[in-house]
Enzyme design. Structure first.
Site, PDB file in Angstrom:
ATOM      1  N   TRP A   1       0.827  -1.207   0.000  1.00  0.00           N
ATOM      2  CA  TRP A   1       0.000   0.000   0.000  1.00  0.00           C
ATOM      3  C   TRP A   1       0.860   1.256   0.000  1.00  0.00           C
ATOM      4  CZ3 TRP A   1      -1.216   3.339   4.490  1.00  0.00           C
ATOM      5  CH2 TRP A   1      -0.498   3.025   5.636  1.00  0.00           C
ATOM      6  N   ASP A   2       2.165   1.079   0.201  1.00  0.00           N
ATOM      7  CA  ASP A   2       3.122   2.178   0.121  1.00  0.00           C
ATOM      8  C   ASP A   2       2.965   2.949  -1.185  1.00  0.00           C
ATOM      9  OD1 ASP A   2       3.851   0.144   1.860  1.00  0.00           O
ATOM     10  OD2 ASP A   2       5.989   0.461   1.612  1.00  0.00           O
TER      11      ASP A   2
ATOM     12  N   GLU B   1       1.572  -1.848  12.900  1.00  0.00           N
ATOM     13  CA  GLU B   1       1.578  -3.321  12.957  1.00  0.00           C
ATOM     14  C   GLU B   1       2.019  -3.843  14.326  1.00  0.00           C
ATOM     15  OE1 GLU B   1       4.009  -3.792   9.502  1.00  0.00           O
ATOM     16  OE2 GLU B   1       2.322  -4.415   8.251  1.00  0.00           O
TER      17      GLU B   1
ATOM     18  N   LYS C   1       4.432   1.672  16.015  1.00  0.00           N
ATOM     19  CA  LYS C   1       5.464   1.496  14.990  1.00  0.00           C
ATOM     20  C   LYS C   1       5.467   2.659  14.000  1.00  0.00           C
ATOM     21  CE  LYS C   1       6.802  -1.932  11.479  1.00  0.00           C
ATOM     22  NZ  LYS C   1       6.250  -2.963  10.577  1.00  0.00           N
ATOM     23  N   GLN C   2       4.294   3.044  13.566  1.00  0.00           N
ATOM     24  CA  GLN C   2       4.215   4.088  12.546  1.00  0.00           C
ATOM     25  C   GLN C   2       2.855   4.771  12.654  1.00  0.00           C
ATOM     26  OE1 GLN C   2       3.930   0.912   9.217  1.00  0.00           O
ATOM     27  NE2 GLN C   2       3.171   2.772   8.252  1.00  0.00           N
TER      28      GLN C   2
END
Lengths: 763, 763
Positions: free
Chosen positions: B350-351, B481, B593-594
C-alpha cells in the site's frame, strides 16, 4: 462421521476390510504399555494409505522450527514424537513374490482390539493362484515387562504351498511430519547372532539410543536364516505349507532405550530382555498380559448397562489413557496423541492438569497423580527461562504451551506467547490435588515453588489501566482459540486473580505449618511480606469483564460487539468452521471452539450460584461449535449440574465416541488421548456429580434416560468406593477398610468400611 | 547507525574499504533504469560478505509458502523478486591466481555513485608480489536503451605483469531468501559466437525467459578466447601489462526478457541490442546516460542550500525512486526494495498509493501517475478472487497486502487477512489523483470499478454491534503493525466510512456526467440505488472510537487500557523494540510502529481543526518508535503543519538519511525504496506545505533553521512551477505557458505563465 466399528462392551471390532478406513483403524486399535506403543499397522507389506508409527515415551527430536515470519521469542525447535523401530515387520512371500496386502482381495477379514486383555489380533484370508491362505496374528506390548513385545503369527493354506516368512526389525523409519524432510535418526547398526538379531540407532541432537533385539521361534520348524541390511535384520523361514498343518511362529522383541538404561549396557539388557521373553513364551506371556490388564481395570473400569455403545465408548477411552500413561515415571506425561500418531508433537499440554489429573487421582494411586505434578516441578527452572525469553524477570515462570523437556516448542505467537492461562491450570492442579488427596505435604515440598513462579508471572503480566482503575491483562488468547490477542479474557483474568490469592494463602499455610521450610523459601526465593501483600493487592483489583446487566461474564472486552448469533444460524456447509472459514472470519465471529468462560465456571463452580452458572451456560453453549475435543466434556458436566440431562447426554456421546465415530474427521491422525479423560469426567463429575466438599466426596447423581445403570470405582484417600447408579437409586460400596463420610445430594452419610449405603436419586 | 558516506551534494562516496560496510554500500550504490537494476557488487571475485543481486522488473517466482501452522485463507505462494543473471562478472587472474578482493589489502579505495549522471564507479589499488595494480571501473544501466548495460574496466600496474581477464555472464544464481532452498531457474543454456556470447534461463513455474548477450572490446587488444560452461560464458583476455600502458576493456550487455519480447525472438533481439550497444560505444553511451539523467532531474530535483547532508539525503532518495520506477509500464510497480535487495518479495504494497503516488504526480507526467492506478485496475479481478478466498461474496474486492500479479502473496494472518486498511489507501489514491490532476475521466473509465469493489468489501466486512448500536469493524490490524487483531481501529473505520460515502458520491457523479457509462455499470456490476443507499447508511453509522473527553481518536477500542507511557520511558537497551522485545510484549505495549490515527489525520486533514490535529499529534507522536521507514515522513508533515519546526526537521532527517546513515541497522538488506517518497513529501507537503485547495496548489511554507533555502519543481496539471523558499520569502516561478492560481498561506494569487511571484514567509 464414520461409524463402522462393531459395538461390543470390551472390544473394538472391524469385521471387513476397507482400505479407506484402514488409517482410521490403525489409530483406534493402537496398543501400548505406557512406556511405548504403536499404531495398528499391518506386519506385512501394505502399500496403500497407512501411517506407520511406533513410539517410545520420552524419546523425541527437536525439529528445527519452521515459520513464515520469525517473531522474537519463538523457540528454536518443535519437539517431535519420534517414529521409532518397526518391530512387527513380516515380509511374506508366496512363491517368489512378496505379498502386498493392499493388492489382495480379502475373502474374510476380522480385526479386534481386545481392551479387556490388551491384545490386538487380526484374522484374514485371501486367495493367491487358486490357493486360499488364512493368517491369524496377535500382538501386544507387555504390561509386565515394559521392554517386551510379543507377536504371534499363524498361516495356513488349503493346498500345498511354498512360502517364505521374513520376520524383521527395521530402523529405516521417518516421521511424516518432519519440518525439513529430515531423517531424525543416525548411526544405524544391525547385527545378527545365531538366535538373536539387533537393530540400533541414535537420535540426532538429543542422542537417544534405541536398540531392538529379536528372537523368533516356531513349533513347526527350527531352521531359519538371518539376513541383514544397514538398518534392518531378519529371520527368514522357508516354509512348505500343507493342507493339514498351519505354520505358527513367534516374534519376541525387546526394545530398550537410553531413556532407561546406560547406553553401554543397552545391548546386554536388550539381549536379556528378549531371552527372557522367549523363555516365557507367547502363550504364558499373553496370560500374564490378560492378568495385568485385569488388575488395571479393577479400579478404573466403568460399567454401563442398557447402552452398549456408551459402554464401548467409555472403555475405549479408559483403555487408551491407561496404555498411554501409567504414572510410573515422573519424566513422562500424556501426549495429545499418546502412542497413536505423530500430530501435535510434544508430550505435554495444559490438558494434563485440566483434564487428565482427576482421572488418575481417582483411578490409580496418589503417587501416580503426584508424579503428574512433580513433572511440572521438575520443569520449573525451564519455565522461568521460558518467561525470560519473553522478557519477564524476577523468577516469573511461564510454563510452555507444549513441551517435552520443559522448553517451549510451540510456535504460533497467538498461542505460544498469549495462551498464558495454562499457567493457571498448573496452579489449579496443585489445589485440586491437595483438595482431593488431602496430601498437603506436597505443597511445602514442591507445590509452593511452582505457585510462587506462577504468581510472579501474573504480577509482571498484568498492567494497570488508568481508564478502568483496575489491573488488566492485555493481549491474551483464552481457552477458546477462535479468539486471539484479546484483552481481559474473563477466564484468564479470573484464574490469575485466583492464582495470586491462592499462592499468598499457601505461603501463609507453609509459614504456619512448616516454619523451617518457609525460612528456606524466604532465602532461596527471596520472598518477602511485601511481595505477598502485592499479590493480594493485585488479586483484589484485577478487572473482571461482565455485561452491563452483570449477568454474563464476558469472554473478552469486545465480546458484546460481536454479532449475536448462535450455532443454529450456521448452515451445514459452514461446519466445521475451522475447515470451511478463513481464519479472520472465525476470529471475528461469535463462535466458540471450546469452553472458555464456562471452563472457569467449571473450575471454580463453588464461587457461583446456580442461576449465574445457568445464565452463562445458556449464553455461551449455543455459541459453541465444540471443535476442540476438550469442549464437550466440560459442557456435559455443567449441563448435568444444571439438570439439563439431554444436553449432558448429547455432549457425553460427542466426547465418548469422538474417535470411534470420527466426529472431527481426523481419527486417522491418531486418537485424542487427553480429551479421553474428559469422557471419564463426564460420567464421574457429570452424571454422578462427584465433587469434594470439605474433604468429603459428594455426589448428586443422575442417570441418562438411555441407561439402566452405571457403576465405577474411585480411590479417595485411603478408601476405595464403588458407586452404582440405577434408575432410582445410588449405592456406595466402601470396599476398603477405612470408614468415610460421603455426601449425597448435600446430605452427609457415613460410608463405613466394607459396608454399602444407598440413597434415592433426586427426582 | 553507520555514518561513513562522504557528504556531497550529488554523489554517494566511500573513500576507503571496510569489509563490514561492504554489504551496506552494495545497497546504497545500487543502480538501475526502472526496468532492471542491481546492487553494487564487485565485478571481481569477492568471497567476503556480500549479497549478490541483479533484478529484472516483473520477473518473479512464486515460492511455495512456508508457515508453521497453516490457516485457511493463506496464499499458496510468496512471490519472490528474482536474483537474475550476473552480467558484471570479471575473473581477474594475476599469474595463474584468481584475485579475491576480500583477500587483498587495498592501498587505495574509492567508490562513488554519481547520482547526477547515473554512473557507478570504483577506483582501487593493491599490491601483489611487489607489483602495484590499479583498477578503475564504471558501469551503468542505460536510461536510453532500457535493455542495455555498460561496463568499463581499466587496469594498470607499476611493473610488467601477466594478467588474465575473464569477463563473463553467469546464470548460476540463487536467491538468498528461498523458502526451500530451491533454484528458481531452469533450462540453463550458454553459447558463444565469434563476437557475442549468451546465457539464458527460464524461471520455474512462471516461465519467464531471460537472455543476456555480451560483447567485449578493448582498444588495447583484439584477441580474446571464448569459454563456456553450462550456465556461463566468458571472453578471456590474456594481457601483458607494462609500466606505461593500462589495459582498458568494455563489456556491452543486452538483457532481454519474455516480459517484453516474444520468447522466440529473444535471441535475435538480444543480439541486436548488444550489437547496437557496441556500436554506440561506452564513451558515447555514458554521455547519453548523463544527458538522460539530466532530463530526469530537470523536474524532480530538490536543491537545498546551507545543509549538504540534507541535500545529499533528498537527492539520494529521489535518485533511487527514479531508477526503481519510471512509470512507463503499467504492469510494473515500486517494490519495497526496488533493485537493491530481495527482502519482502512482491512488488506492490500500500506504500505505492499512500506514499509514492504524490511524488510521481508532482514530478513526472500525469500518465505515469495514472499508470500506478491502472495497475490496480488491472488487478481488480484478482482482488475479488482474493476476497472470495476469505469468504467474501458479491464482487467484494480485497486488494492484496503484497503482490506481483494481483494475487496475495503475504502469509501472516494478522497482516494478510487483517490489515485491510490497504483497500482504503487504494480508494484514496483515486481521490487524490483526481483532486491533483483534475482528470476526472479516470473515474468513469477505471476508478469507479475499483471503488465499487472496495465499497462492497467494506459492506461485508463491517458487522452491526447491538452494544454500540453502530457498525463496527472487528479483528483488524491498522497501519501500526505493533497491534494485531484489534477492534475498531480508528484509521480503518474512518477510511472505510470515507470509502463508502466517496464511492456513492462518485457513482452519482458518473451518473450525472456519463449516463451511458452509468447504465453499463448498472448492468455489468448490477449496481442498484438500493445498494448505494446502503453504502451511505453504513457510512453514516460506522463507529468511531474516541476518548471519553472526545479529544483523542482511539487507535483501537482498548487503547486506553494500555499503560500510559511514552518513548522517553524506554531505555536505550529496549530500542528498537522490534529487535529487543518479544512479540507479545510489543503487542500489549502502548508503543506505536508508525503513524496510525495520525495517518488518517494526514489523509483527511481538512476534516479536522488545528486543535484536534495538535491534540492527537501530541498524544500519539510521543508513543511512536518510528520503527517503520514509513513513519517519520507523516510525522514530519504534520509537525510542519503544526509549526513544530524542530520535530519536523528531526523527522525529516530520519527519513532522508534513513538508509545513508542506516538508522534501522538493515541497509545491507537493501534500501527502503517506497519510504523514499516520504522524504520528498516531507519537504514538499511538509516544509513547503503543498496542499490542493479547490483545484489550486496551496502553500504554507516554512524553512528549517539549518537551511538557507530550498527549491523544487512541481508539475501541476498543465503548469510547471518552481518553488523556492528562503529564510524570508517564497518565490514561485511559473515555467510553463499556462496561467494558474496558487494559494499562499491561505491567500489566492495569480501565477501567470512565465512570471515569478513572491510572498513573505509566515513569521
Amino acid at each position: 462421521m464414520k461409524s463402522y466399528i462393531t459395538i461390543h462392551p470390551w472390544k473394538i471390532i472391524e469385521e471387513s476390510f476397507d482400505a479407506e478406513l484402514h488409517p482410521n483403524s490403525e489409530s483406534l486399535m493402537s496398543i501400548g504399555n505406557g512406556r511405548m506403543g504403536q499404531r495398528a499397522n499391518f506386519p506385512e507389506k501394505y502399500s496403500g494409505e497407512s501411517l506407520q508409527g511406533s513410539y517410545i515415551g520420552g524419546v523425541y527430536y527437536p525439529d528445527k522450527t519452521r515459520v513464515g515470519w520469525w517473531k522474537n521469542g519463538y523457540p528454536e525447535y518443535f519437539a517431535k514424537v519420534l517414529n521409532s523401530v518397526n518391530w512387527i515387520g513380516i515380509n511374506l512371500k508366496i512363491g517368489n513374490k512378496t505379498i502386498d496386502l493392499s493388492k489382495v482381495k480379502f475373502q474374510s477379514f476380522y480385526r479386534e482390539l481386545d481392551m479387556q486383555h490388551g491384545i490386538l489380533s487380526r484374522s484374514c484370508s485371501f486367495k493367491k493362484k487358486g490357493i486360499t491362505y488364512i493368517i491369524d496374528t496377535q500382538r501386544f506390548y507387555s504390561q509386565n515387562h515394559k521392554d517386551q513385545c510379543f507377536l504371534r503369527y499363524e498361516i495356513s493354506s488349503d493346498q500345498k504351498a511354498k512360502i517364505e516368512i521374513d520376520a524383521y526389525l527395521d530402523f529405516d523409519v521417518r516421521n511424516s511430519d518432519s519440518n525439513y524432510d529430515e531423517d531424525f535418526w543416525k548411526n544405524h547398526q544391525s547385527k545378527s547372532g545365531k538366535k538373536t538379531s539387533w537393530v540400533r540407532a541414535t537420535t540426532k541432537k538429543t542422542k537417544f539410543d534405541v536398540i531392538a533385539a529379536m528372537r523368533t521361534a516356531s513349533p513347526n520348524q527350527n531352521k531359519f536364516k538371518t539376513k541383514q541390511k544397514d538398518r534392518s535384520a531378519s529371520h527368514v523361514y522357508k516354509v512348505k505349507l500343507t493342507e493339514s498343518d498351519s505354520f505358527i511362529f513367534y516374534k519376541y522383541v525387546g526394545i530398550c532405550s537410553s531413556f532407561y538404561h546406560e547406553p553401554k549396557q543397552l545391548e546386554g539388557i536388550a539381549n536379556d530382555t528378549v531371552k527372557l521373553a522367549e523363555k516365557t513364551g507367547y502363550e504364558e506371556a499373553s496370560k500374564a498380559q490378560a492378568k495385568a490388564w485385569k488388575d488395571i481395570w479393577e479400579n478404573c473400569n466403568i460399567s454401563i448397562t442398557g447402552d452398549e455403545s456408551a459402554q464401548q465408548g467409555i472403555r475405549f477411552n479408559i483403555f487408551q489413557l491407561m496404555q498411554t500413561y501409567n504414572g510410573e515415571d515422573a519424566r513422562l506425561n500424556i501426549g495429545p496423541k499418546g502412542f497413536t500418531g505423530e500430530k501435535y508433537g510434544g508430550s505435554t499440554y495444559w490438558d494434563t492438569e485440566a483434564y487428565c489429573l482427576p482421572f488418575y487421582m481417582s483411578t490409580t494411586s496418589q503417587e501416580i497423580a503426584k508424579n503428574l505434578l512433580v513433572y511440572r516441578h521438575r520443569h520449573l527452572r525451564k519455565a522461568i527461562e521460558n518467561a525470560q525469553l519473553l522478557g519477564f524477570e524476577n523468577g516469573a515462570a511461564l510454563y510452555p504451551m507444549v513441551t517435552m523437556n520443559g522448553e517451549e516448542c510451540h510456535n504460533e505467537w497467538e498461542i505460544t506467547f498469549e495462551e498464558i492461562h495454562r499457567n493457571g491450570a498448573i496452579a489449579y492442579a496443585i489445589y485440586d490435588y491437595i483438595r482431593y488427596t488431602g496430601d498437603d505435604s506436597y505443597l511445602a515440598e514442591y507445590g509452593i515453588d511452582v505457585l510462587t513462579g506462577i504468581a510472579r508471572f501474573w504480577v509482571e503480566r498484568v498492567s494497570y489501566s488508568n481508564a478502568e482503575r483496575k489491573y488488566v491483562i492485555l493481549g491474551v488468547t483464552g481457552p477458546n482459540e477462535y479468539e486471539n490477542n484479546v484483552n481481559n479474557n474473563w477466564y484468564t483474568n479470573y484464574i490469575a486473580k485466583w492464582c495470586l490469592s491462592y499462592t499468598a494463602e499457601c505461603l501463609s499455610s507453609v509459614k504456619a505449618k512448616h516454619p523451617d521450610r518457609y525460612e528456606e523459601l524466604c532465602e532461596t526465593l527471596t520472598i518477602t511480606d511485601e511481595e505477598t501483600k502485592k499479590w493480594k493487592d493485585i488479586s483484589e483489583r484485577i478487572y473482571e469483564p461482565v455485561s452491563k446487566s452483570g449477568g454474563i461474564y464476558l469472554q473478552q472486552d469486545g465480546f458484546l460487539d460481536k454479532e449475536d448469533l448462535t450455532v443454529e444460524d450456521l448452515s451445514d456447509s459452514d461446519r466445521p468452521i475451522n475447515q470451511n472459514w478463513s481464519w479472520d472470519r472465525i476470529l471475528r465471529s461469535p463462535f466458540i471452539k471450546q469452553a472458555d468462560v464456562l471452563q472457569g465456571i467449571y473450575f471454580f463452580e463453588e464461587n457461583f450460584d446456580q442461576e449465574t452458572v445457568e445464565r452463562n451456560f445458556d449464553y455461551y453453549e449455543p455459541k459453541t461449535v465444540h471443535e476442540s475435543s476438550l469442549s464437550p466434556c466440560i459442557h456435559s458436566i455443567l449441563a448435568a449440574k444444571l439438570g439439563k440431562q439431554d444436553k449432558a447426554y448429547e455432549m457425553y456421546l460427542r466426547t465418548a465416541r469422538l474417535d470411534l465415530d470420527d466426529y472431527n474427521n481426523d481419527t486417522e491422525d491418531g486418537c485424542h488421548i487427553t480429551s479421553m479423560a474428559g469422557t471419564w469426567l463426564s460420567i464421574v463429575k457429570g452424571f454422578a456429580g462427584l465433587r469434594i466438599h470439605d474433604g468429603k466426596p459428594a455426589f448428586t447423581p443422575l442417570i441418562p434416560e438411555q441407561w439402566d445403570s452405571y457403576s465405577f470405582k474411585i480411590v479417595f484417600r485411603r478408601s476405595l468406593l464403588e458407586v452404582t447408579v440405577t434408575k432410582t437409586e445410588v449405592t456406595i460400596n466402601n470396599l476398603s477398610d477405612t470408614d468415610l463420610e460421603v455426601v449425597f445430594n448435600g446430605r452427609s452419610r457415613n460410608s463405613d468400611a466394607g459396608s454399602i449405603i444407598t440413597a434415592k436419586l433426586k427426582p
